[in-house]
Design a protein around this motif. Structure first.
Motif, PDB file in Angstrom:
ATOM      1  N   LEU A  23       1.136  -1.297   0.183  1.00 53.64           N
ATOM      2  CA  LEU A  23       0.207  -0.296   0.037  1.00 53.64           C
ATOM      3  C   LEU A  23       0.809   1.557  -0.100  1.00 53.64           C
ATOM      4  O   LEU A  23       0.045   2.279   0.236  1.00 53.64           O
ATOM      5  CB  LEU A  23      -0.640   0.433   0.971  1.00 53.64           C
ATOM      6  N   TRP A  36       3.536   2.323  -1.938  1.00 59.36           N
ATOM      7  CA  TRP A  36       4.243   2.494  -3.273  1.00 59.36           C
ATOM      8  C   TRP A  36       4.053   3.424  -3.868  1.00 59.36           C
ATOM      9  O   TRP A  36       5.693   4.081  -4.874  1.00 59.36           O
ATOM     10  CB  TRP A  36       4.269   0.993  -4.116  1.00 59.36           C
ATOM     11  N   MET A  62       7.188   8.293  -5.563  1.00 65.09           N
ATOM     12  CA  MET A  62       6.197   9.194  -6.693  1.00 65.09           C
ATOM     13  C   MET A  62       6.126   9.972  -6.157  1.00 65.09           C
ATOM     14  O   MET A  62       5.835  11.236  -7.031  1.00 65.09           O
ATOM     15  CB  MET A  62       5.955   8.136  -7.432  1.00 65.09           C
ATOM     16  N   SER A  96      -0.552  12.990  -8.023  1.00 61.30           N
ATOM     17  CA  SER A  96      -1.845  14.054  -7.115  1.00 61.30           C
ATOM     18  C   SER A  96      -1.131  14.207  -5.530  1.00 61.30           C
ATOM     19  O   SER A  96      -1.184  12.980  -5.076  1.00 61.30           O
ATOM     20  CB  SER A  96      -2.933  13.246  -6.926  1.00 61.30           C
ATOM     21  N   ILE A  97      -0.940  15.447  -4.961  1.00 60.20           N
ATOM     22  CA  ILE A  97      -0.908  15.241  -3.606  1.00 60.20           C
ATOM     23  C   ILE A  97      -1.586  14.975  -2.780  1.00 60.20           C
ATOM     24  O   ILE A  97      -0.835  14.322  -1.467  1.00 60.20           O
ATOM     25  CB  ILE A  97      -0.582  16.679  -3.155  1.00 60.20           C
ATOM     26  N   TYR A  98      -2.775  14.663  -2.669  1.00 66.18           N
ATOM     27  CA  TYR A  98      -3.268  13.507  -2.228  1.00 66.18           C
ATOM     28  C   TYR A  98      -3.351  11.776  -2.295  1.00 66.18           C
ATOM     29  O   TYR A  98      -3.044  11.805  -0.750  1.00 66.18           O
ATOM     30  CB  TYR A  98      -4.977  13.592  -2.446  1.00 66.18           C
ATOM     31  N   ALA A  99      -2.882  11.975  -3.351  1.00 68.26           N
ATOM     32  CA  ALA A  99      -2.219  10.433  -3.742  1.00 68.26           C
ATOM     33  C   ALA A  99      -0.721  10.721  -2.809  1.00 68.26           C
ATOM     34  O   ALA A  99      -1.078   9.216  -1.431  1.00 68.26           O
ATOM     35  CB  ALA A  99      -2.232   9.891  -4.224  1.00 68.26           C
ATOM     36  N   MET A 105      -0.551  12.241   0.062  1.00 72.33           N
ATOM     37  CA  MET A 105      -0.177  12.428   1.886  1.00 72.33           C
ATOM     38  C   MET A 105      -0.736  10.501   2.143  1.00 72.33           C
ATOM     39  O   MET A 105      -0.175  10.941   2.863  1.00 72.33           O
ATOM     40  CB  MET A 105      -1.344  13.805   2.289  1.00 72.33           C
ATOM     41  N   PHE A 113      -0.151   7.881   0.974  1.00 72.94           N
ATOM     42  CA  PHE A 113       0.892   6.916   0.812  1.00 72.94           C
ATOM     43  C   PHE A 113       2.192   7.061   2.023  1.00 72.94           C
ATOM     44  O   PHE A 113       2.978   6.390   1.967  1.00 72.94           O
ATOM     45  CB  PHE A 113       2.133   7.147  -0.900  1.00 72.94           C
ATOM     46  N   LEU A 121      -6.757  -3.558  -5.530  1.00 73.89           N
ATOM     47  CA  LEU A 121      -6.107  -1.972  -4.344  1.00 73.89           C
ATOM     48  C   LEU A 121      -5.236  -1.598  -5.970  1.00 73.89           C
ATOM     49  O   LEU A 121      -5.267  -0.671  -5.875  1.00 73.89           O
ATOM     50  CB  LEU A 121      -5.002  -2.882  -3.980  1.00 73.89           C
ATOM     51  N   ILE A 166      -6.041   1.988  -6.181  1.00 71.46           N
ATOM     52  CA  ILE A 166      -5.062   2.883  -5.752  1.00 71.46           C
ATOM     53  C   ILE A 166      -4.446   3.861  -6.901  1.00 71.46           C
ATOM     54  O   ILE A 166      -4.349   5.227  -7.152  1.00 71.46           O
ATOM     55  CB  ILE A 166      -4.222   2.945  -5.276  1.00 71.46           C
ATOM     56  N   GLY A 224      -7.524   6.074  -8.469  1.00 72.64           N
ATOM     57  CA  GLY A 224      -7.298   7.408  -6.996  1.00 72.64           C
ATOM     58  C   GLY A 224      -6.302   8.481  -7.820  1.00 72.64           C
ATOM     59  O   GLY A 224      -6.702   9.673  -7.591  1.00 72.64           O
ATOM     60  N   ASP A 225      -5.465   8.200  -7.748  1.00 72.55           N
ATOM     61  CA  ASP A 225      -4.290   8.563  -8.274  1.00 72.55           C
ATOM     62  C   ASP A 225      -4.558   9.914  -9.411  1.00 72.55           C
ATOM     63  O   ASP A 225      -4.206  11.260  -9.001  1.00 72.55           O
ATOM     64  CB  ASP A 225      -2.518   8.287  -8.637  1.00 72.55           C
ATOM     65  N   TYR A 226      -5.429   9.338 -10.323  1.00 73.53           N
ATOM     66  CA  TYR A 226      -5.432  10.344 -11.845  1.00 73.53           C
ATOM     67  C   TYR A 226      -6.798  11.225 -11.480  1.00 73.53           C
ATOM     68  O   TYR A 226      -6.620  12.930 -11.559  1.00 73.53           O
ATOM     69  CB  TYR A 226      -5.325   9.414 -12.830  1.00 73.53           C
ATOM     70  N   GLY A 237      -7.435  11.773  -7.980  1.00 76.38           N
ATOM     71  CA  GLY A 237      -6.775  13.217  -7.425  1.00 76.38           C
ATOM     72  C   GLY A 237      -5.938  14.065  -7.910  1.00 76.38           C
ATOM     73  O   GLY A 237      -6.497  15.421  -7.335  1.00 76.38           O
ATOM     74  N   ARG A 238      -5.821  14.252  -9.120  1.00 74.36           N
ATOM     75  CA  ARG A 238      -4.750  15.283  -9.683  1.00 74.36           C
ATOM     76  C   ARG A 238      -5.744  16.235  -9.954  1.00 74.36           C
ATOM     77  O   ARG A 238      -5.450  17.537 -10.174  1.00 74.36           O
ATOM     78  CB  ARG A 238      -4.282  14.181 -11.193  1.00 74.36           C
ATOM     79  N   TRP A 243      -7.931  17.389  -8.625  1.00 80.75           N
ATOM     80  CA  TRP A 243      -8.488  17.905  -7.463  1.00 80.75           C
ATOM     81  C   TRP A 243      -7.483  19.325  -7.361  1.00 80.75           C
ATOM     82  O   TRP A 243      -6.690  18.539  -6.549  1.00 80.75           O
ATOM     83  CB  TRP A 243      -8.747  17.372  -5.835  1.00 80.75           C
ATOM     84  N   PRO A 251      -5.905  21.595  -5.504  1.00 80.42           N
ATOM     85  CA  PRO A 251      -5.805  22.264  -3.603  1.00 80.42           C
ATOM     86  C   PRO A 251      -5.533  23.846  -3.942  1.00 80.42           C
ATOM     87  O   PRO A 251      -5.009  24.165  -4.982  1.00 80.42           O
ATOM     88  CB  PRO A 251      -3.953  21.852  -3.694  1.00 80.42           C
TER      89      PRO A 251
END
Lengths: 577, 238, 124
Positions: free
Chosen positions: A319, A321, A325, A331-334, A336, A338, C90, C94, C97-99, C101-102, C104, C106
């Protein structure tokens, strides 16, 4: 050491090569796995897990030497600030090969493929792995992957770094990326098959009475590593496959010019390659549990916690990895999420370290060679683990990313942790595998040299990295030369520390004293059989009636007389589940 | 490359390597009894399928990301696929799964002739699938939709349509390779079945091949809507 | 848990009718998924993909449980199947989710404002 007094001599016939008496005396069995058959064919077509382990031992040692040679070139180049020994292009190829060979062809197979293969069936009381032919096939697949990678070296080498980051690897690099990628891809399947074999063997091949909570912790650790192998490896195989497809057919999956996203490759790559770090370190941790309990003469502290923490590391390790990066545009949320999860994975690792320390507490500690490596592991792994927290923290990572700090950090884990554990395993189980003792004096000397050389090599790199020296460059400003010279000097000592064991271990094969079945008075089924073990490991299927690591009572050095103790007791639980 | 390991694994795990005939009957030396051996091969095969799941999972993840990023282009690309041929192939594969499941049943019931017939039927269905797949590939080649140097597509979304076809060929290509190797492996099982190797006491190789074949079917069950129906839905819905 | 259902001495033979039922269901769902894909859902057009995936999952479950005998298999196989699906979730979840989240963005000004408004003396 008084509790390990010389054993009464039981040998009726002594081999003429034995030079001096030792406290490790015992019988060499007339027939064992090494002398049941001779000749190249008997090795290349063997399905005996012990012989396959030896095949792996030889292969990974060769790759380790080749990877080590690359490290020699790196350290020589960095001796001076100017890039004078080689060009940037050559240097890129050298550090890439160092990484590829060490990670994929040494560290990942090291303990599982050699000691897991050799001892896992013995520790659970089985005659062999569940799938002996698959086991042999996995060695051939490993070798085939190795051949491809060596062919890539001949074809001009590869310069992408061991991570094969896109779009450099997929679009721009002019080196033999596809050939290396295919080599790594193929090699991945050897790892998958080893993991598959481990899991089925542990589930289905346990001897009567060998319940899950009686399994040695080395078995638990390899079980956890095997889970990562079968769940993670295929993903990196696909990632590397896509890179190869992209290079060969001009398909734009990771090419921004064709609409692809290079960062996606990093996701797929690190989904495996971060847990792969745990493939390297978990089996080492398993070795630690065996060695520390044995040389403290104490039952392991917190058996259940150590076993469970292996599984926790394998799970949580999947969880985190994205912490590779943080500066990639993720994404900064990802990032955080991680980052927080990265802090979590430190917990089960710390659980293990504290349990080992508690095992040492008031133990009857002795300082044989394997134990020296275990102490080395404890300190170096802790340093490596704690510096990992610096890198898992978002803000500090921005400063430290891609500097020598991270190079030092992962070498503390992989060399200080995984390789120290590997050498501890070599020295702990060598007498069982070969039936001979190595020279204890030389063993301790090289363990000491390795510890000193390792720290001298890599501790300065923490400082360089903190001062901002980037990794993967072959020249640098002059103010970092002193630290680099220290590092290269340390590497020379380290190299010596690796050479000495090769010499005295080889020497011991012929001239070492006879080890006897249990020179360390260790617990565990593997020590109840002869050294070297017979072809089918045990004269009769063992029946387990005790907890593991019961060092509370004296352990007899001799094999049970034939027929004695063979009365199978009713097993408290079903052998398989 | 990896695709070769499916049937090979099944072969190695069930102890039926062609070059290593079993001299002492099907029970291998390191197992206590057939039950232990069968449970081990079943578990091994499942773990292997887990690996395959994650292998396809890698490319599925990439597909999911790009479909999220370039929804319109992917729908446009998908609209160029032939839903009728895709549906036909789905139905053919379900037929092959049924015959495979019945083949295992025939082996369990010791009906050897039926077993041989059902295995051959499964191979024929698989072959029909591949033929139709080949026709589709040929169409794509003529239309200039094969990614790479010969890709030809007009329109503002051409770049991302190219990406869609990269995925179409990668995913269906890997899937087809799995089928080819499965069929090849079944040919060997047909020979062994005709020889009378399998029956009530020993049918693990048939069972393992069945698991593998059903898995390949499941992959297609997901590829079909993800690749073919997406375009149809988008065309109808927008 | 000593022996699984498919142990050599007593193979679990599934009745023919079960296989045929599953086969018929798979056919029905295949037709259904094509039909759903082709109809116009109007403002609910985004439902096409979830519906298609839902039907595919149902079909896959039928195959796994009956054709692949997991329904009659040991608990261990269940555990590994579920673990495999969880790991796949997973990976996909995940990464996607990164894509997501990009997109959004900040808003550092909002953070600054809340930091300005906070009374840090209370913390110390």
């Amino acid at each position: 050491m008084s509790d390990r007094a010389a054993t009464p001599k039981t040998a009726s016939e002594r081999p003429p090569t034995r030079r001096r008496r030792s406290r490790y005396e015992g019988d060499v069995p007339r027939e064992h796995y090494l002398n049941v058959a001779y000749g190249l064919k008997s090795w290349l077509f063997t399905i005996d897990h012990k012989r396959i382990a030896i095949l792996y031992l030889l292969s990974i040692t060769a790759f380790f030497a080749l990877g080590g040679l690359m490290a020699v070139f790196i350290r020589l180049e960095l001796l001076t600030p100017a890039g004078d020994l080689m060009t940037s292009e050559i240097y890129n190829r050298v550090f890439t090969l160092h990484g590829v060979l060490m990670v994929f062809f040494f560290l990942i197979p090291s303990i599982p493929a050699v000691f897991g293969n050799f001892f896992l069936p013995m520790m659970v009381g089985a005659k062999d792995m569940a799938f002996p032919r698959l086991n042999l096939a996995s060695w051939y697949i490993y070798s085939l992957g190795g051949v491809f990678t060596l062919a890539a070296i001949v074809a001009g080498g590869v310069d992408t770094g061991w991570t094969f980051y896109t779009p450099y690897s997929s679009t721009y690099s002019n080196s033999a990326v596809a050939l290396t990628a295919i080599g790594v891809f193929i090699n991945g399947f050897s790892s998958i098959f080893t993991g598959l074999n481990f899991i089925v063997t542990i589930h289905k091949m346990r001897a009567p009475g060998m319940t899950w909570m009686r399994l040695p912790l080395f078995v638990w650790a390899n079980y956890a590593a095997a889970l990562i192998m079968i769940l993670g490896t295929p993903v990196v195989a696909m990632a590397i496959f896509l890179v190869a497809v992209e290079r060969l057919f001009g398909v734009g999956i990771f090419d921004p010019a064709l609409g692809g996203d290079p960062i996606l490759y990093q996701h797929l790559f690190w989904f495996y390659s971060h847990p792969a770090v745990y493939i390297m370190i978990l089996p080492s941790m398993g070795v630690m549990s065996e060695v520390i309990a044995c040389f403290s003469r104490k039952r392991i502290f917190g058996y259940g916690f150590i076993a469970a923490s292996s599984l926790a590391i394998a799970t949580v390790g999947f969880l985190v990895w994205g912490h590779h990066m943080f500066v990639s545009g993720q994404s900064i949320y990802a990032s955080m999420v991680f980052s927080v999860l990265t802090m979590l994975v430190a917990v089960p690792s710390a659980v293990k370290v504290f349990n080992w320390l508690a095992t040492l507490w008031r133990g009857s500690i002795s300082f044989e060679t394997p134990m020296l490596y275990a102490f080395g592991f404890l300190g170096l792994f802790t340093v490596g683990g704690l510096t990992g927290l610096y890198l898992g923290t978002l803000a500090t990572d921005v400063h430290l990313h891609d500097t020598y700090f991270i190079v030092a950090h992962f070498h503390y884990i992989m060399v200080g942790g995984a390789v120290m554990g590997y050498l501890a395993a070599v020295h702990f189980w060598w007498p069982k595998m070969t039936g001979r003792m190595y020279s204890e004096w030389w063993g301790r000397l090289s363990a000491g040299l390795l510890f000193i050389g390792f720290n001298l090599t890599f501790f300065p790199q923490f400082l360089m990295g903190y001062m901002g020296m980037p990794r993967r460059y072959h020249f640098y400003p002059e103010e970092w030369q002193v630290l680099n010279v220290l590092s290269t000097a340390g590497a020379s000592i380290l190299g010596l520390g690796y050479l000495i064991p090769i010499i005295y271990l080889t020497y011991s094969l012929r001239y070492g004293p006879i080890a006897g079945p249990n020179p360390w008075r260790a617990t565990g089924l593997e020590w109840t059989t002869a050294s070297p073990p017979p072809q089918h490991n045990f004269e009769q299927t063992p029946v387990v009636t005790e907890e593991p690591y019961d060092y509370s009572k004296p352990i007899v050095n001799d094999l049970p007389a034939p027929g004695a103790g063979a009365e199978p007791k009713p097993s408290p639980a079903a052998p398989r589940s | 490359m990896s695709q070769q390991h499916g049937p090979v694994t099944a072969a190695v795990m069930t102890g039926t390597m062609p070059d290593m005939p079993d001299h002492d009957g099907p029970l291998q030396h390191h197992f206590d009894d057939m039950a232990q051996q069968n449970e081990s091969s079943a578990l091994g095969m499942w773990l292997f399928l887990l690996t395959e799941l994650m292998f396809f999972g890698g490319v599925m993840t990439a597909y999911a990301v790009y479909r999220y990023l370039f929804n319109a282009a992917f729908a446009e690309g998908a609209s160029h696929l032939d839903v009728r041929l895709g549906t036909t192939n789905t139905i053919i594969l379900i037929f092959s799964s049924l015959t495979m499941a019945l083949a295992v049943r025939a082996a369990q019931m010791d009906k050897r002739k039926l077993l041989v017939g059902l295995l051959i039927a499964t191979m024929l269905f698989g072959g029909a699938f591949l033929v139709i797949k080949g026709i589709e590939y040929a169409h794509k080649w003529e239309a200039g939709h094969v990614p790479g140097a010969y890709f030809h597509y007009e329109g503002p979304l051409a770049n991302h349509v190219h990406l869609f076809f990269s995925f179409y060929f990668t995913m269906t290509g890997i899937h087809a390779l799995h089928m080819v190797l499965g069929i090849g492996w079944m040919a060997w099982l047909v020979l062994r079945s005709a020889r009378g190797d399998f029956g009530v006491g020993y049918y693990a190789p048939i069972e393992m091949t069945g698991l593998y074949w059903h898995f390949v079917d499941i992959v297609w069950i997901f590829l079909f809507p993800l690749l073919y129906l997406f375009g149809a839905g988008a065309a109808a819905g927008h | 848990m000593s022996h699984d259902a498919h142990a050599a001495d007593s193979p679990h033979i599934v009745p023919l009718s079960v296989y045929l039922t599953i086969f018929a269901l798979l056919m029905v769902f295949t037709v259904l998924t094509v039909w759903v894909a082709l109809i116009d859902l109007g403002p609910y057009g985004w439902l096409h993909t979830p519906l298609a995936l839902l039907i595919a999952s149902v079909k896959a479950t039928l195959v796994v449980l009956w054709f692949m005998h997991v329904k009659y298999g040991s608990r261990l196989v269940w555990v590994f199947v579920v673990a495999g699906l969880a790991w796949l979730a997973l990976l996909v979840g995940i990464t996607v989710g990164d894509y997501v989240g990009r997109t959004w963005e900040p808003d550092p000004h909002a953070w600054q404002a809340s930091a300005d408004g906070a009374d840090f003396r209370q913390l110390g």
